[in-house]
Design an enzyme around this catalytic site. Structure first.
Site, PDB file in Angstrom:
ATOM      1  N   TYR A   1     -20.835  24.303 -19.235  1.00 45.33           N
ATOM      2  CA  TYR A   1     -20.783  25.577 -19.943  1.00 45.33           C
ATOM      3  C   TYR A   1     -19.542  25.707 -20.817  1.00 45.33           C
ATOM      4  O   TYR A   1     -19.514  26.521 -21.741  1.00 45.33           O
ATOM      5  CB  TYR A   1     -20.883  26.734 -18.939  1.00 45.33           C
ATOM      6  CG  TYR A   1     -22.205  26.716 -18.221  1.00 45.33           C
ATOM      7  CD1 TYR A   1     -23.377  27.059 -18.886  1.00 45.33           C
ATOM      8  CD2 TYR A   1     -22.302  26.308 -16.904  1.00 45.33           C
ATOM      9  CE1 TYR A   1     -24.598  27.008 -18.253  1.00 45.33           C
ATOM     10  CE2 TYR A   1     -23.531  26.246 -16.254  1.00 45.33           C
ATOM     11  CZ  TYR A   1     -24.674  26.598 -16.938  1.00 45.33           C
ATOM     12  OH  TYR A   1     -25.893  26.531 -16.315  1.00 45.33           O
TER      13      TYR A   1
ATOM     14  N   LYS B   1     -29.300  25.717  -2.778  1.00 47.83           N
ATOM     15  CA  LYS B   1     -29.657  24.344  -2.417  1.00 47.83           C
ATOM     16  C   LYS B   1     -29.045  23.964  -1.077  1.00 47.83           C
ATOM     17  O   LYS B   1     -27.920  24.354  -0.772  1.00 47.83           O
ATOM     18  CB  LYS B   1     -29.178  23.382  -3.508  1.00 47.83           C
ATOM     19  CG  LYS B   1     -29.945  23.511  -4.820  1.00 47.83           C
ATOM     20  CD  LYS B   1     -29.495  22.463  -5.817  1.00 47.83           C
ATOM     21  CE  LYS B   1     -30.326  22.532  -7.092  1.00 47.83           C
ATOM     22  NZ  LYS B   1     -29.911  21.509  -8.080  1.00 47.83           N
TER      23      LYS B   1
ATOM     24  N   HIS C   1     -34.689  29.429 -16.075  1.00 51.38           N
ATOM     25  CA  HIS C   1     -33.349  28.857 -15.962  1.00 51.38           C
ATOM     26  C   HIS C   1     -32.473  29.221 -17.162  1.00 51.38           C
ATOM     27  O   HIS C   1     -31.244  29.173 -17.076  1.00 51.38           O
ATOM     28  CB  HIS C   1     -33.441  27.338 -15.807  1.00 51.38           C
ATOM     29  CG  HIS C   1     -32.422  26.777 -14.862  1.00 51.38           C
ATOM     30  ND1 HIS C   1     -32.385  27.107 -13.522  1.00 51.38           N
ATOM     31  CD2 HIS C   1     -31.371  25.932 -15.056  1.00 51.38           C
ATOM     32  CE1 HIS C   1     -31.371  26.470 -12.935  1.00 51.38           C
ATOM     33  NE2 HIS C   1     -30.740  25.762 -13.850  1.00 51.38           N
TER      34      HIS C   1
ATOM     35  N   ARG D   1     -30.905  30.863  -9.423  1.00 45.44           N
ATOM     36  CA  ARG D   1     -31.940  29.859  -9.632  1.00 45.44           C
ATOM     37  C   ARG D   1     -33.297  30.514  -9.375  1.00 45.44           C
ATOM     38  O   ARG D   1     -33.393  31.519  -8.664  1.00 45.44           O
ATOM     39  CB  ARG D   1     -31.758  28.675  -8.686  1.00 45.44           C
ATOM     40  CG  ARG D   1     -30.453  27.912  -8.842  1.00 45.44           C
ATOM     41  CD  ARG D   1     -30.393  26.756  -7.838  1.00 45.44           C
ATOM     42  NE  ARG D   1     -29.189  25.949  -7.974  1.00 45.44           N
ATOM     43  CZ  ARG D   1     -28.073  26.132  -7.269  1.00 45.44           C
ATOM     44  NH1 ARG D   1     -28.020  27.102  -6.354  1.00 45.44           N
ATOM     45  NH2 ARG D   1     -27.019  25.350  -7.448  1.00 45.44           N
TER      46      ARG D   1
ATOM     47  N   HIS E   1     -22.446  26.054  -7.479  1.00 42.20           N
ATOM     48  CA  HIS E   1     -22.291  24.626  -7.743  1.00 42.20           C
ATOM     49  C   HIS E   1     -21.337  24.010  -6.728  1.00 42.20           C
ATOM     50  O   HIS E   1     -20.245  24.537  -6.502  1.00 42.20           O
ATOM     51  CB  HIS E   1     -21.732  24.389  -9.153  1.00 42.20           C
ATOM     52  CG  HIS E   1     -22.727  24.621 -10.237  1.00 42.20           C
ATOM     53  ND1 HIS E   1     -22.380  24.856 -11.552  1.00 42.20           N
ATOM     54  CD2 HIS E   1     -24.091  24.646 -10.207  1.00 42.20           C
ATOM     55  CE1 HIS E   1     -23.467  25.008 -12.272  1.00 42.20           C
ATOM     56  NE2 HIS E   1     -24.516  24.889 -11.485  1.00 42.20           N
TER      57      HIS E   1
END
Length: 294
Positions: free
Chosen positions: A271, A167, A236, A143, A262
Site C-alpha cells: 500500500y 486467517k 477485496h 476480508r 497481516h
C-alpha cells in the site's frame, strides 16, 4: 496412514487451516509426486526438487504458482523432518522464481462515496443489509470471509468495534466507523424479521441463512452497476481502498498492518507503493515542471 495424509491431518486439526487451503496443499503434493514419476517423497533430494521446478517452469506457469508449490513442498518436508523421521528437507536453500508483483486495483475516495451513497432497487431489507455489509468492508478493511463469518455478538455498537476471525482462525479487534455503525443499526430490525431463533450470523439472506461469499460478490456487482461505476468492483477492492486511504491520511503503516490482520508488515507495504502512485499522479498533473507539453 501415509506421510502426506498425516501432514494434511496436521494442517486441518492442529493448524486449523480451511478445507480450501488443505485441498490446495494436497494438490501441490500430488503434483510433486507426478513430477518425480511417483518416487517416494522420503527419497527425494535437492536435485529432484530442482528438477521438478524446472518442469513446472517449462509448463509456462506463472512464477507465483511455482513459488506457491515450492512453499507447499517445503512445508511438508519441514513437518516430515520434525514428526516422521525424514533426514533432511530437500527444499531448503532453493529459491522460488521472482514474480512481478501486481499492485491491487483500488477505488478512489470519491468512487467509494458514489458506491456507498447509492442504493439498489427492490427489497428494503436487502438494501439495508447490503449497505451495512459494504460500509463495514470499507470502514474496517475486512476480508470477504471475515465479513460473512461475523456473528451478531461480534460487533459492539457501543464501543464502535468488531471482533474479526481472520486467517488461521486468529481473532483481532478492528474499529468500526460511525456510518458503518449506523448502517448496522438500520439493518438489525430488518434482520430480526428474517432470522430464526438460533441464527447467529450477522448477515443473512431472505431464507434466514448465513450469506455465502458468492452472494456478497453478486450484490456488490449490482450496487456498482446501479451506482453508475464504469469499473468492475469486487469485495477485496473495498479492503484495498480502506488500507490505502487510511495510509494516505495517517502514514502509519504499522497501524494499517494490525487493522488488516497481516502477519508480516511486508504484506502491508504494497500500500505504500499505491500511495506513491497516487502522489506521483498528483505531481504529474499539478507541478509546472512535470506537465507534458501538448
Amino acid at each position: 496412514m501415509d506421510a502426506v495424509a498425516q501432514y494434511l491431518q496436521h494442517l486441518a486439526a492442529e493448524r486449523r487451516l480451511s478445507l480450501h487451503t488443505v485441498t490446495a496443499y494436497q494438490r501441490d503434493l500430488a503434483n510433486l509426486i507426478r513430477l518425480v514419476d511417483g518416487r517416494p517423497l522420503a527419497e527425494l533430494g535437492v536435485a529432484d526438487i530442482r528438477g521438478a521446478i524446472v518442469k513446472l517452469r517449462s509448463q509456462a506457469l506463472a512464477a507465483s504458482s511455482v513459488a506457491r508449490q515450492l512453499s507447499s513442498w517445503r512445508g511438508f518436508y519441514t513437518f516430515a523432518c520434525r514428526r516422521l523421521g525424514y533426514s533432511s528437507n530437500p527444499c531448503l536453500g532453493l529459491r522460488p522464481p521472482k514474480a512481478v508483483k501486481a499492485l491491487p486495483a483500488i477505488l478512489s475516495p470519491d468512487t467509494c462515496t458514489q458506491l456507498l451513497g447509492g442504493r439498489t432497487d427492490g427489497d428494503d431489507a436487502l438494501a439495508a443489509r447490503d449497505r451495512a455489509m459494504f460500509e463495514l468492508f470499507y470502514s474496517s478493511g475486512l476480508r470477504l470471509s471475515e465479513l460473512t463469518g461475523l456473528d451478531l455478538n461480534d460487533v459492539n455498537l457501543q464501543s464502535g468495534e468488531a471482533q474479526v476471525t481472520g486467517k488461521g482462525r486468529k481473532t483481532r479487534i478492528v474499529p468500526v466507523g460511525r456510518q458503518a455503525l449506523d448502517a448496522v443499526k438500520a439493518w438489525l430490525p430488518q434482520r430480526q424479521m428474517l432470522a430464526g431463533d438460533n441464527d447467529t450470523a450477522l448477515f443473512i439472506g431472505l431464507r434466514g441463512t448465513r450469506l455465502t461469499p458468492r452472494s456478497v460478490q453478486l450484490r456488490l456487482n449490482r450496487w456498482a452497476l446501479q451506482a453508475g461505476l464504469s469499473q468492475h468492483v469486487h469485495p477485496h477492492m473495498l479492503r484495498h481502498a480502506f488500507a490505502t486511504h487510511v495510509l494516505q491520511s495517517s502514514g502509519d503503516l504499522r497501524a494499517v498492518q494490525e487493522m488488516l490482520g497481516h502477519a508480516s508488515i511486508s504484506t502491508t507495504q504494497v500500500y505504500t507503493h499505491l500511495d506513491w502512485q497516487h502522489l506521483a499522479k498528483v505531481y504529474d498533473q499539478a507541478h509546472p515542471r512535470a506537465r507534458k507539453k501538448g
